[in-house]
Scaffold this active site. Structure first.
Site, short mmCIF file in Angstrom:
data_model
loop_
_atom_site.label_atom_id
_atom_site.label_comp_id
_atom_site.label_asym_id
_atom_site.label_seq_id
_atom_site.Cartn_x
_atom_site.Cartn_y
_atom_site.Cartn_z
N HIS A 66 -3.00 -2.94 4.82
CA HIS A 66 -3.80 -3.48 3.71
C HIS A 66 -4.26 -4.88 4.12
O HIS A 66 -3.46 -5.81 4.21
CB HIS A 66 -2.96 -3.54 2.43
N LEU A 67 -5.56 -5.00 4.37
CA LEU A 67 -6.11 -6.30 4.80
C LEU A 67 -6.64 -7.11 3.62
O LEU A 67 -6.96 -8.30 3.78
CB LEU A 67 -7.20 -6.11 5.85
N ARG A 68 -6.80 -6.46 2.47
CA ARG A 68 -7.11 -7.12 1.18
C ARG A 68 -8.50 -7.71 1.04
O ARG A 68 -8.86 -8.16 -0.03
CB ARG A 68 -6.09 -8.24 0.87
N ASP A 324 2.25 0.27 6.53
CA ASP A 324 1.94 0.02 5.11
C ASP A 324 2.05 -1.49 4.83
O ASP A 324 2.57 -1.90 3.78
CB ASP A 324 2.84 0.82 4.17
N HIS A 328 1.28 -9.74 -0.38
CA HIS A 328 1.03 -10.18 -1.76
C HIS A 328 1.26 -11.67 -1.85
O HIS A 328 2.00 -12.25 -1.03
CB HIS A 328 1.96 -9.46 -2.73
#
Ligand code: DOR
Length: 447
Positions: A66-68, A324, A328
């Site tokens: 997840h590179l956001r 994964d 955050h």
């Protein structure tokens, strides 16, 4: 980009499962290509890296990152996420589409690829959304996404719950020759749950998520793959029942693959109660009731499930390891367990975590390397990746299998400092990462 000098990596234990190589040798790199693996290589004007006592292998490939960016740049950007990849030995990261906007159109794929070219430290391959806005209702423009460069489709973070949508998605994706990567979770069973259903949840008074919330959807996905002839990939498998279903389906010839994360291979649900080192029993249990950094979807499972994951990895039922990586912000995690976001910032601890399996004699090192290199490359259908074959892309990772280090999240390149491993000692460290013929991470001085 600086001019690229030839590189000669000398005297390391070269492990390249794609060619069945496991011996002490030199690796020569020039002109953006691997020249070869041999003994006593001389290379004029080259930068020599002494790899004595180290393991030299193809660059790792992460199928689940997840590179956001776009949308959640306070959690991660393509620049910081790929820098974290390089520190973790990953030369290819596959970007999940749960960005804002969701990567469900060509323009977002183009944006991610352009950003990756301008600011990325390692290769980024995009994963397109299955459904528009990942809302699970209407298929995204999958053909357009594939043309733009998507390597598969996923609504990760959200399951594709509607059976008919999943059926259509599998049929359509198979005509494009691409997989559907599903986050298997029956939300009517997991709803309100925040950790694995079991004694730890009972003791902490937290609502549990049964293993069947995953397994029922895995069974459905397998049946729909059988029906459509489509290719289904189970993201972050976490239960013994899941691997049994996958084992049987593979035996039946269904086109199913699955991945496991470093945390589901090493950390049981007791980790939620506080600090637990990657390899062993509780050490410094604190006064805090729980650690929200151990909250993840799917949740950390029982020791029995963790053991089943390791066994299935070794046997090949699980195809590869995927991180994964789910960075955050502190605000997302420093709250009640119920409200905390799911996810672990994983790229920089992945190798150290899974090396505990090698040190415990649970998984042989060449098998572990295969699951980080040749196996994900096979999944991608990329014979130029995950290999040190002459002429292939110059992606090389050098590791010190015995180096011990303490996880200090403030030193992460990732913006996500959320890891239950903070303060843990891991054994096995990335020494250097070479991507596209350039050293993009060099830890030789401090190692
Ligand atoms: O823990 C998780 N975090 N699991 C997912 O499936 C999504 C991910 C995220 O995006 O944060």
């Amino acid at each position: 980009m600086t001019s690229v000098r030839p590189i000669l990596i000398k005297g390391g234990r070269v492990i390249d499962p794609s060619q069945g190589i496991d011996r002490v040798a030199d690796v020569a790199i020039a002109g953006g290509k691997i020249l070869g693996v041999d003994n006593g290589i001389e290379l004029e004007d080259s930068e020599v890296i002494n790899a004595t006592g180290m393991v030299v292998c193809p660059g790792f490939i992460d199928l689940h990152t997840h590179l956001r960016e776009p949308g959640f740049e306070y959690k991660e950007t393509i620049a910081t996420g790929t820098a974290a990849g390089a520190r973790g030995g990953f030369t290819t990261v596959c970007a999940m589409p749960n960005t804002s906007p969701v990567m469900d159109s060509r323009s977002i794929v183009d944006f991610v690829l352009t950003k990756a070219m301008e600011e990325g430290v390692v290769r980024v391959l995009p994963i397109g959304a299955v459904t528009k806005g990942s809302k699970g209702k209407e298929l995204a423009e999958m053909g357009e996404l594939a043309e733009a460069g998507a390597i598969g489709f996923s609504d990760d973070g959200h399951p594709v719950s509607d059976h008919n949508v999943m059926r259509q998605a599998l049929g359509y994706a198979s005509s494009l020759g691409l997989p559907i990567i599903n986050h298997a979770e029956v939300q009517s069973l997991s709803g309100g749950g925040v950790m694995n259903e079991g004694w730890v949840a009972t003791r902490l008074g937290l609502k549990g998520i049964p293993t069947s919330a995953e397994e029922i959807m895995v069974a459905r996905d397998i049946e729909l793959a059988r029906l459509t002839g489509g290719r289904v990939h189970i993201a972050h498998a976490s239960t013994k029942g899941t691997v049994e279903l996958v084992r049987r389906a593979k035996d039946d010839g269904v086109d199913v693959t699955c991945e496991v994360t470093p945390h589901h291979l090493t950390l049981p649900d007791e980790t939620v109660m506080g600090h637990l080192s990657a390899s062993g029993p509780f050490d410094d249990l604190t006064e805090a009731a729980y650690d929200s950094n151990a909250k993840v979807a799917p949740p950390l499972r029982s020791r029995d499930d963790v053991g089943a994951m390791v066994q299935a990895l070794k046997e090949g039922v699980i195809d590869f390891i995927a991180t994964d990586h789910a960075p955050h912000g502190t605000v997302d995690k420093q709250t009640t367990f119920e409200d905390a976001a799911n996810g672990i910032s994983n790229l920089e601890t992945a190798l150290g975590s899974v090396m505990s399996l090698v040190h415990a004699d649970a998984v042989p090192l060449p098998v572990l390397i295969e699951k980080l290199t040749a196996s994900p490359a096979d999944f991608l259908g990329r014979s130029d990746l995950g290999t040190l074959r002459a002429g292939s892309s110059v992606d090389v990772t050098i590791i010190d299998p015995d180096a011990e280090w303490v996880v200090e999240p403030s030193e992460f390149a990732s913006k996500g400092k959320n890891t239950p491993l903070a303060g843990a000692t891991l054994k096995g460290q990335v020494v250097a990462t070479v991507y596209g013929g350039r050293v993009v991470y060099d830890n030789r001085v401090s190692s």
